[in-house]
Design an enzyme around this catalytic site. Structure first.
Site, short mmCIF file in Angstrom:
data_model
loop_
_atom_site.label_atom_id
_atom_site.label_comp_id
_atom_site.label_asym_id
_atom_site.label_seq_id
_atom_site.Cartn_x
_atom_site.Cartn_y
_atom_site.Cartn_z
N THR A 118 0.93 -1.57 -0.15
CA THR A 118 0.52 -0.08 -0.02
C THR A 118 0.66 1.27 -0.26
O THR A 118 2.34 1.24 0.54
CB THR A 118 -1.00 -0.12 1.43
OG1 THR A 118 -1.81 0.72 1.41
CG2 THR A 118 -0.21 -0.16 2.60
N ASP A 119 0.84 2.46 -1.03
CA ASP A 119 1.36 3.92 -0.12
C ASP A 119 1.29 3.91 1.05
O ASP A 119 2.23 4.87 1.60
CB ASP A 119 0.32 4.91 -1.34
CG ASP A 119 -1.34 4.75 -0.94
OD1 ASP A 119 -2.05 4.66 -0.08
OD2 ASP A 119 -2.03 5.38 -1.83
N GLU A 120 0.56 3.61 2.12
CA GLU A 120 0.58 3.91 3.63
C GLU A 120 1.60 4.03 3.73
O GLU A 120 1.72 5.05 5.12
CB GLU A 120 -0.74 3.47 4.37
CG GLU A 120 -2.34 3.98 3.44
CD GLU A 120 -3.24 3.41 4.81
OE1 GLU A 120 -3.03 3.16 6.11
OE2 GLU A 120 -4.51 3.02 3.62
N TYR A 176 -1.85 -0.42 11.23
CA TYR A 176 -1.69 -1.31 9.86
C TYR A 176 -0.85 -0.53 9.17
O TYR A 176 0.25 -1.73 8.20
CB TYR A 176 -3.19 -0.63 8.71
CG TYR A 176 -3.58 -1.41 7.86
CD1 TYR A 176 -2.98 -2.29 6.97
CD2 TYR A 176 -3.27 -0.31 6.29
CE1 TYR A 176 -3.36 -2.64 5.64
CE2 TYR A 176 -3.49 -0.42 5.27
CZ TYR A 176 -3.37 -1.81 5.30
OH TYR A 176 -3.21 -2.05 3.07
N LYS A 223 1.89 -2.91 7.00
CA LYS A 223 2.15 -3.62 6.13
C LYS A 223 4.09 -2.91 4.99
O LYS A 223 4.67 -3.28 4.81
CB LYS A 223 1.11 -2.31 4.44
CG LYS A 223 0.06 -3.46 4.91
CD LYS A 223 0.16 -4.86 4.50
CE LYS A 223 0.31 -4.98 3.30
NZ LYS A 223 -0.37 -5.75 2.16
P1 NAD Z 1 -9.30 -7.99 1.94
O1 NAD Z 1 -9.92 -7.22 3.91
O2 NAD Z 1 -11.08 -7.39 1.53
O3 NAD Z 1 -9.16 -8.60 2.29
C1 NAD Z 1 -8.30 -9.59 2.57
C2 NAD Z 1 -8.47 -11.24 2.35
O4 NAD Z 1 -7.26 -12.06 3.63
C3 NAD Z 1 -10.00 -11.75 3.30
O5 NAD Z 1 -10.23 -13.12 2.32
C4 NAD Z 1 -9.10 -12.57 3.82
O6 NAD Z 1 -10.11 -14.09 5.02
C5 NAD Z 1 -7.94 -13.02 3.72
N1 NAD Z 1 -6.51 -12.73 4.69
C6 NAD Z 1 -6.27 -12.00 6.20
N2 NAD Z 1 -5.90 -13.43 6.90
C7 NAD Z 1 -4.86 -14.17 6.46
C8 NAD Z 1 -4.53 -15.37 6.76
N3 NAD Z 1 -3.79 -15.36 8.11
N4 NAD Z 1 -4.50 -15.97 5.74
C9 NAD Z 1 -5.13 -15.74 5.30
N5 NAD Z 1 -6.12 -15.22 4.52
C10 NAD Z 1 -5.99 -14.29 5.66
O7 NAD Z 1 -8.16 -7.03 1.63
P2 NAD Z 1 -8.22 -5.79 0.17
O8 NAD Z 1 -8.61 -5.04 0.39
O9 NAD Z 1 -8.56 -6.80 -0.62
O10 NAD Z 1 -6.30 -5.62 0.50
C11 NAD Z 1 -6.01 -7.11 -0.05
C12 NAD Z 1 -4.46 -6.33 -0.27
O11 NAD Z 1 -4.06 -4.99 -0.83
C13 NAD Z 1 -3.58 -6.05 1.44
O12 NAD Z 1 -2.69 -6.82 1.25
C14 NAD Z 1 -3.70 -4.87 1.87
O13 NAD Z 1 -2.82 -4.31 2.28
C15 NAD Z 1 -3.76 -4.58 -0.40
N6 NAD Z 1 -4.00 -3.14 -0.44
C16 NAD Z 1 -5.26 -2.72 -0.43
C17 NAD Z 1 -5.92 -1.68 -0.63
C18 NAD Z 1 -7.45 -1.35 -0.32
O14 NAD Z 1 -8.20 -0.10 -0.48
N7 NAD Z 1 -8.24 -1.98 -0.43
C19 NAD Z 1 -4.82 -0.39 -1.04
C20 NAD Z 1 -3.84 -0.67 -0.84
C21 NAD Z 1 -3.26 -2.05 -0.85
P1 TYD Z 2 -10.67 3.75 4.61
O1 TYD Z 2 -11.89 3.15 2.67
O2 TYD Z 2 -10.73 3.39 5.00
O3 TYD Z 2 -9.31 3.02 3.48
P2 TYD Z 2 -7.49 4.55 3.73
O4 TYD Z 2 -8.56 4.73 5.75
O5 TYD Z 2 -7.34 2.96 3.82
O6 TYD Z 2 -7.67 5.42 3.44
O7 TYD Z 2 -11.07 5.49 3.94
C1 TYD Z 2 -10.98 6.93 3.05
C2 TYD Z 2 -10.80 7.69 3.84
O8 TYD Z 2 -12.06 8.30 4.40
C3 TYD Z 2 -10.08 8.19 4.53
O9 TYD Z 2 -9.38 9.02 4.92
C4 TYD Z 2 -11.14 7.84 5.73
C5 TYD Z 2 -12.12 8.69 5.63
N1 TYD Z 2 -13.40 7.48 6.22
C6 TYD Z 2 -14.45 8.95 6.60
O10 TYD Z 2 -14.94 9.59 6.60
N2 TYD Z 2 -15.84 7.80 7.16
C7 TYD Z 2 -15.66 6.45 7.00
O11 TYD Z 2 -16.37 5.95 7.55
C8 TYD Z 2 -14.41 5.90 6.69
C9 TYD Z 2 -14.92 4.35 6.79
C10 TYD Z 2 -13.38 6.13 6.12
#
Ligand code: NAD
Ligand code: TYD
Length: 365
Positions: free
Chosen positions: A130-132, A156, A160
């Site tokens: 992630t960019d975070e 988080y 990561k």
């Molecule tokens: P998500 O939370 O929707 O899904 C995570 C999946 O991992 C779930 O299916 C969960 O059951 C599985 N999981 C969790 N712990 C586990 C374990 N110990 N063993 C096996 N499986 C396990 O997450 P997502 O949004 O699909 O994100 C996927 C990846 O992308 C993550 O690594 C996250 O850090 C990264 N990412 C997500 C975003 C975003 O905007 N969603 C942005 C940047 C990076």
């Molecule tokens: P989120 O979807 O949780 O992603 P991230 O924190 O990883 O960027 O949140 C996106 C943005 O929205 C973040 O600035 C937090 C804000 N946010 C709210 O203002 N209210 C909410 O209920 C949630 C879930 C997020």
């Protein structure tokens, strides 16, 4: 390299499911195995209709992962599995350390044991990050790129960052063939309704408040999940081993802008389809009132990062990557998907997706 037998960890989660679907549509030659422990975020129903085999197991189970890599002759591992929600990491960081750091180390150890033993075999370990990990940007700062120093601010992001460093170390120390991508905020189909866009969308349909953290001026770089999947596939097929690629959506928007777009789109959908008022009678839009009346400013998230943005120059020049959807188009498609897939999110909201997973998968793992 050209992947053939792919193991997708976290493939029952939001991005993993979209990646499986993307591969099936664009790389029909691949055989896909999903490894997922089905936490609250894992939904096997999201894989319905795909050919992927789901194996329910924890990434920390090194023996199980080694057996899978051997038995399925896996050559490519794409690692999505993680605890992924910042708010949860604030209230319970331990699970993030367990899965994101210990789990990633366990996967790396399994990959090393199977792929580097003896004469070794062609392989790729792709880590999705992630960019975070880069921290927060001030308004005039240049966007994050592959050389931006790490400065994670939430549990988080710190977990990561730890996993990114482990992946790097397994390449430099043991010669494991790794790539890493750091992407921005994804949105699209199958996203669990705890993240901003699906949460606000479903709240607006049900007439519930839209809880805006602080002043709502935090900026994120919104990336449609299919563009992200395209970027990962490009890293797999054209990326350089040992390298990092930043993948963004080129759509830097303040949360309030996203929320106003969402509210206006819902109002327009109700205006053009009278059936929506019958399906969602509690929505303000069902009574001709703007969805924006639900906007409610609440206490800010502790340590809330102000701005994320990604410079995709490397991915563009080395991989030909470019996001294909702007936010307006990507959001319109996402809204349409949630309106058309009510059974999917109903099952998530009432928890029945978990019973379905228990019945269909847990006993067989
Ligand atoms: P998500 O939370 O929707 O899904 C995570 C999946 O991992 C779930 O299916 C969960 O059951 C599985 N999981 C969790 N712990 C586990 C374990 N110990 N063993 C096996 N499986 C396990 O997450 P997502 O949004 O699909 O994100 C996927 C990846 O992308 C993550 O690594 C996250 O850090 C990264 N990412 C997500 C975003 C975003 O905007 N969603 C942005 C940047 C990076
Ligand atoms: P989120 O979807 O949780 O992603 P991230 O924190 O990883 O960027 O949140 C996106 C943005 O929205 C973040 O600035 C937090 C804000 N946010 C709210 O203002 N209210 C909410 O209920 C949630 C879930 C997020």
């Amino acid at each position: 390299m050209t992947p053939a037998n792919i193991l997708v960890t976290g493939g029952a989660g939001f991005i993993g499911v979209n990646f499986v679907r993307y591969l099936e549509a664009n790389r029909p030659d691949c055989r896909i195995t999903v490894l997922d422990s089905l936490t609250y975020a894992g939904n096997p129903q999201s894989l319905a209709g795909t050919r992927a085999e789901l194996v329910v197991a924890d990434i920390r189970d090194q023996q199980k992962v080694e057996a899978l890599l051997q038995d399925r002759e896996i050559d490519t591992l794409v690692h999505f599995a993680a605890e992924s929600h910042v708010d949860r990491s604030i209230h319970g960081p331990a699970a993030f350390i367990e899965t994101n750091i210990i789990g990633t180390m366990s996967l790396l150890a399994a990959a090393r044991a199977v792929w580097l033993a003896g004469s070794g075999r062609p392989h790729r370990f792709h880590h999705v990050s992630t960019d975070e990990v880069f921290g927060t940007l001030a308004p005039g700062d240049p966007p994050f790129c592959e050389t931006t120093p790490y400065a994670p601010n939430s549990p988080y992001a710190a977990s990561k960052a730890g996993s990114d460093h482990l992946v790097r170390a397994w390449h430099h120390t043991y010669g494991l063939e790794v790539t890493t991508s750091n992407c921005s905020n994804n949105y699209g189909p199958y996203q669990f309704p705890e993240k901003l866009i699906p949460l606000f969308l479903l709240n607006a349909l049900h007439g519930k408040p839209l809880p805006i953290y602080g002043d709502g001026q935090q900026v994120r770089d919104w990336l449609h999940v299919e563009d992200h999947c395209r970027g990962i596939e490009a890293v797999l097929s054209q990326g350089t081993v040992g390298e990092i690629y930043c993948i963004g959506g080129g759509a830097e928007l303040a949360n309030l802008t996203v929320i106003d777009t969402l509210c206006a789109a819902i109002d327009a959908a109700f205006a053009s389809d009278p059936g929506l008022a019958t399906r969602f009678p509690d929505a303000p839009a069902a009574h001709g009132r703007p969805s924006a009346t639900l906007k409610t400013h609440v206490q800010d998230r502790p340590g809330h990062d102000r701005r994320y943005a990604i410079d995709c120059t490397r991915a563009r020049s080395e991989l030909g990557y470019a996001a294909q959807r702007d936010f307006a188009q990507g959001f319109a498609e996402t809204l349409a998907w949630y309106l058309e897939n009510e059974p999917w999110w109903r099952a998530v909201m009432d928890g029945s997706y978990r019973d379905w997973g228990e019945r269909n998968y847990r006993d067989r793992s």
